[in-house]
Scaffold this motif. Structure first.
Motif, PDB file in Angstrom:
ATOM      1  N   SER A 137      65.758 -21.192-107.051  1.00 19.16           N
ATOM      2  CA  SER A 137      66.139 -22.503-107.603  1.00 19.16           C
ATOM      3  C   SER A 137      67.503 -22.971-107.119  1.00 19.16           C
ATOM      4  CB  SER A 137      66.113 -22.462-109.139  1.00 19.16           C
ATOM      5  OG  SER A 137      64.832 -22.089-109.610  1.00 19.16           O
ATOM      6  N   GLY A 138      67.836 -22.635-105.890  1.00 15.98           N
ATOM      7  CA  GLY A 138      69.090 -23.099-105.320  1.00 15.98           C
ATOM      8  C   GLY A 138      70.297 -22.260-105.654  1.00 15.98           C
ATOM      9  N   GLN A 139      70.099 -21.160-106.392  1.00 16.21           N
ATOM     10  CA  GLN A 139      71.215 -20.249-106.647  1.00 16.21           C
ATOM     11  C   GLN A 139      71.733 -19.720-105.314  1.00 16.21           C
ATOM     12  OE1 GLN A 139      70.537 -16.034-107.776  1.00 16.21           O
ATOM     13  NE2 GLN A 139      71.556 -16.540-109.703  1.00 16.21           N
ATOM     14  N   ARG A 140      73.049 -19.631-105.173  1.00 14.51           N
ATOM     15  CA  ARG A 140      73.608 -19.136-103.912  1.00 14.51           C
ATOM     16  C   ARG A 140      73.300 -17.644-103.766  1.00 14.51           C
ATOM     17  NH1 ARG A 140      77.062 -23.192-101.980  1.00 14.51           N
ATOM     18  NH2 ARG A 140      77.524 -24.745-103.582  1.00 14.51           N
ATOM     19  N   PHE A 141      73.066 -17.212-102.536  1.00 14.30           N
ATOM     20  CA  PHE A 141      72.697 -15.828-102.290  1.00 14.30           C
ATOM     21  C   PHE A 141      73.715 -14.854-102.873  1.00 14.30           C
ATOM     22  CE2 PHE A 141      69.926 -17.724 -99.099  1.00 14.30           C
ATOM     23  CZ  PHE A 141      68.814 -16.908 -99.151  1.00 14.30           C
ATOM     24  N   ASN A 142      75.004 -15.172-102.744  1.00 14.72           N
ATOM     25  CA  ASN A 142      76.001 -14.194-103.186  1.00 14.72           C
ATOM     26  C   ASN A 142      76.296 -14.260-104.679  1.00 14.72           C
ATOM     27  OD1 ASN A 142      77.626 -16.442-103.410  1.00 14.72           O
ATOM     28  ND2 ASN A 142      79.128 -15.792-101.892  1.00 14.72           N
ATOM     29  N   GLN A 143      75.583 -15.088-105.411  1.00 17.33           N
ATOM     30  CA  GLN A 143      75.745 -15.093-106.871  1.00 17.33           C
ATOM     31  C   GLN A 143      75.010 -13.932-107.515  1.00 17.33           C
ATOM     32  OE1 GLN A 143      74.923 -19.601-107.184  1.00 17.33           O
ATOM     33  NE2 GLN A 143      76.203 -19.187-108.940  1.00 17.33           N
ATOM     34  N   ASN A 144      74.208 -13.254-106.747  1.00 15.46           N
ATOM     35  CA  ASN A 144      73.393 -12.162-107.266  1.00 15.46           C
ATOM     36  C   ASN A 144      73.455 -11.011-106.265  1.00 15.46           C
ATOM     37  OD1 ASN A 144      71.091 -10.454-107.718  1.00 15.46           O
ATOM     38  ND2 ASN A 144      70.176 -12.075-108.955  1.00 15.46           N
ATOM     39  N   PRO A 145      73.902  -9.841-106.673  1.00 12.12           N
ATOM     40  CA  PRO A 145      74.001  -8.729-105.722  1.00 12.12           C
ATOM     41  C   PRO A 145      72.671  -8.354-105.088  1.00 12.12           C
ATOM     42  CG  PRO A 145      74.368  -7.978-107.985  1.00 12.12           C
ATOM     43  CD  PRO A 145      74.375  -9.465-108.017  1.00 12.12           C
ATOM     44  N   VAL A 146      71.571  -8.595-105.789  1.00 14.16           N
ATOM     45  CA  VAL A 146      70.253  -8.268-105.252  1.00 14.16           C
ATOM     46  C   VAL A 146      69.884  -9.217-104.119  1.00 14.16           C
ATOM     47  CG1 VAL A 146      67.784  -8.094-105.758  1.00 14.16           C
ATOM     48  CG2 VAL A 146      69.461  -7.254-107.418  1.00 14.16           C
ATOM     49  N   ILE A 175      82.744 -10.186-107.694  1.00 19.72           N
ATOM     50  CA  ILE A 175      82.702 -10.141-106.238  1.00 19.72           C
ATOM     51  C   ILE A 175      82.714  -8.705-105.726  1.00 19.72           C
ATOM     52  CG2 ILE A 175      85.207 -10.268-105.847  1.00 19.72           C
ATOM     53  CD1 ILE A 175      84.558 -12.237-103.517  1.00 19.72           C
ATOM     54  N   VAL A 176      83.291  -7.792-106.480  1.00 17.42           N
ATOM     55  CA  VAL A 176      83.307  -6.387-106.065  1.00 17.42           C
ATOM     56  C   VAL A 176      81.898  -5.808-106.118  1.00 17.42           C
ATOM     57  CG1 VAL A 176      84.134  -4.085-106.624  1.00 17.42           C
ATOM     58  CG2 VAL A 176      85.710  -6.023-106.699  1.00 17.42           C
ATOM     59  N   GLU A 177      81.144  -6.150-107.145  1.00  8.70           N
ATOM     60  CA  GLU A 177      79.764  -5.664-107.252  1.00  8.70           C
ATOM     61  C   GLU A 177      78.928  -6.171-106.076  1.00  8.70           C
ATOM     62  OE1 GLU A 177      75.936  -5.790-110.338  1.00  8.70           O
ATOM     63  OE2 GLU A 177      77.755  -6.935-110.779  1.00  8.70           O
ATOM     64  N   VAL A 178      79.117  -7.444-105.716  1.00  8.63           N
ATOM     65  CA  VAL A 178      78.373  -8.005-104.592  1.00  8.63           C
ATOM     66  C   VAL A 178      78.822  -7.342-103.288  1.00  8.63           C
ATOM     67  CG1 VAL A 178      77.832 -10.095-103.297  1.00  8.63           C
ATOM     68  CG2 VAL A 178      77.965 -10.176-105.784  1.00  8.63           C
ATOM     69  N   ALA A 179      80.115  -7.098-103.155  1.00 11.42           N
ATOM     70  CA  ALA A 179      80.628  -6.424-101.954  1.00 11.42           C
ATOM     71  C   ALA A 179      79.994  -5.047-101.791  1.00 11.42           C
ATOM     72  CB  ALA A 179      82.144  -6.307-102.033  1.00 11.42           C
ATOM     73  N   ARG A 180      79.908  -4.313-102.872  1.00 12.81           N
ATOM     74  CA  ARG A 180      79.281  -2.989-102.808  1.00 12.81           C
ATOM     75  C   ARG A 180      77.801  -3.093-102.439  1.00 12.81           C
ATOM     76  NH1 ARG A 180      82.421  -1.085-108.158  1.00 12.81           N
ATOM     77  NH2 ARG A 180      84.124   0.096-107.203  1.00 12.81           N
ATOM     78  N   TRP A 231      92.132  -7.658-101.810  1.00  7.76           N
ATOM     79  CA  TRP A 231      92.730  -6.450-102.387  1.00  7.76           C
ATOM     80  C   TRP A 231      91.693  -5.659-103.188  1.00  7.76           C
ATOM     81  CZ3 TRP A 231      94.212  -5.513-107.729  1.00  7.76           C
ATOM     82  CH2 TRP A 231      94.944  -4.314-107.888  1.00  7.76           C
ATOM     83  N   GLN A 232      90.929  -6.351-104.019  1.00  4.50           N
ATOM     84  CA  GLN A 232      89.924  -5.670-104.838  1.00  4.50           C
ATOM     85  C   GLN A 232      88.814  -5.064-103.990  1.00  4.50           C
ATOM     86  OE1 GLN A 232      88.929  -8.906-107.651  1.00  4.50           O
ATOM     87  NE2 GLN A 232      89.641  -7.549-109.271  1.00  4.50           N
ATOM     88  N   ILE A 233      88.306  -5.850-103.047  1.00  2.00           N
ATOM     89  CA  ILE A 233      87.175  -5.391-102.241  1.00  2.00           C
ATOM     90  C   ILE A 233      87.573  -4.246-101.321  1.00  2.00           C
ATOM     91  CG2 ILE A 233      85.600  -6.071-100.381  1.00  2.00           C
ATOM     92  CD1 ILE A 233      85.455  -8.844-101.720  1.00  2.00           C
ATOM     93  N   SER A 234      88.733  -4.353-100.690  1.00  2.00           N
ATOM     94  CA  SER A 234      89.149  -3.310 -99.747  1.00  2.00           C
ATOM     95  C   SER A 234      89.335  -1.964-100.426  1.00  2.00           C
ATOM     96  CB  SER A 234      90.432  -3.722 -99.024  1.00  2.00           C
ATOM     97  OG  SER A 234      91.519  -3.820 -99.935  1.00  2.00           O
TER      98      SER A 234
END
Length: 305
Positions: A137-146, A175-180, A231-234
């Motif tokens: 439904s147009g949700q951005r891909f990176n809004q959901n880690p799956v 954003i850290v959860e999505v990065a992982r 900083w968080q992601i790295s």
């Protein structure tokens, strides 16, 4: 001083840590009058789609305090045109060329990746995970880690031996959860941040200043947010991070490296002054010397906390 950065050993080697950001540097050819593009660490191209895209309605750019609000809508002539007409003109043997991929379906990401990865002149692929997912439904891909992981996994499979960069936006719950999740899906590098959605209005005309109503905010206004994300992601992943957002000078580059980035991408500053990125590359060695930095790899992630 040694400026070389190995993002993916043997596959994505940069002569310095300064790349162009997608959507702000064209294909690179547009900036030939302003400097030697082969001296950049890499060129991340404007966003590409499977088929030609007309983009957003006008107006597409609005100035805001300390930032720029844009809504271009990925206007481009399609991936086939890029491969046939643009890529052969680029100095890909001297500087890494990294197409930015845009799609609304996972299968389209996969097809795009397969087309571009087959080209010798393509060094790596950047996946724009801020795209709208039409299956959600147009949700951005990176809004959901799956969904972010599915897009990256599809691109990685189609890209074969070409490195994959996952570009993240901060407008998500974690954003850290999505990065992982994208690291686990096979991303070789993470780039952040993509533009933050915003709105600018004209009180006199009672109208939004962009034809698409909302747009992406970039420039100095987003740098503190981008630094926090890098900083968080790295600290949470084992793959390199490219910092994006508000970079206008060599000191800005060092700020990103200090918090953990391996490289940076210069964006909207190139609009206000097309020579910005070339000046940053020239100034960086002297600024490192001024700050007593002898080795960028030792300086990286040395923030005292």
């Amino acid at each position: 001083m040694e400026m070389h950065v190995s993002l993916v050993p043997g596959l994505l080697e940069l002569k310095n840590p300064v790349l162009s950001a997608a959507g702000t540097f064209g294909s690179g050819l547009e900036y030939l009058p302003y400097g030697d593009i082969t001296q950049l660490g890499g060129i991340i191209t404007n966003g590409l789609t499977l088929r030609p895209c007309m983009g957003s309605p006008m107006p597409r750019i609005a100035e805001t305090p300390s930032g720029l609000l844009t809504s271009v809508g990925t206007q481009n002539d399609g991936a086939e045109h890029f491969i046939r007409e643009v890529l052969p003109q680029l100095p890909w043997q001297d500087v890494p060329i990294i197409p930015n991929l845009n799609a609304n379906f996972v299968d389209d990401f996969s097809e795009l990746a397969g087309m571009l990865a087959a080209e010798e002149g393509v060094a790596a692929l950047e996946v724009n995970l801020s795209c709208h997912n039409d299956n959600r439904s147009g949700q951005r891909f990176n809004q959901n880690p799956v969904t972010a992981a599915r897009a990256v996994s599809a691109v990685k499979k189609a890209a074969k031996d070409k490195p994959v960069i996952a570009k993240l936006s901060p407008q998500i719950m974690d954003i850290v959860e999505v990065a992982r999740s994208v690291e686990a899906a096979g991303a070789d590098v993470i780039s952040c941040i993509g533009k933050v959605q915003g709105l600018a209005v004209d009180v006199r005309e009672r109208r939004a200043m962009l034809g698409n109503i909302t747009g992406g905010l970039s420039g100095p206004a987003v740098k503190p947010l981008a630094l926090r994300c890098v900083w968080q992601i790295s600290r949470a992943v084992d793959i390199p991070v490219i910092g994006v957002g508000g970079i206008r000078c060599a000191v800005d580059v060092l700020e990103y490296l200090l918090v953990g980035a391996h490289a940076v991408a210069v964006g909207s500053a190139s609009f206000s002054d097309p020579e910005t990125i070339f000046r940053i590359v020239r100034d960086l060695p002297a600024v490192c010397e001024e700050y007593g930095i002898d080795d960028l790899s030792e300086f990286r992630s040395s923030l005292k906390v």
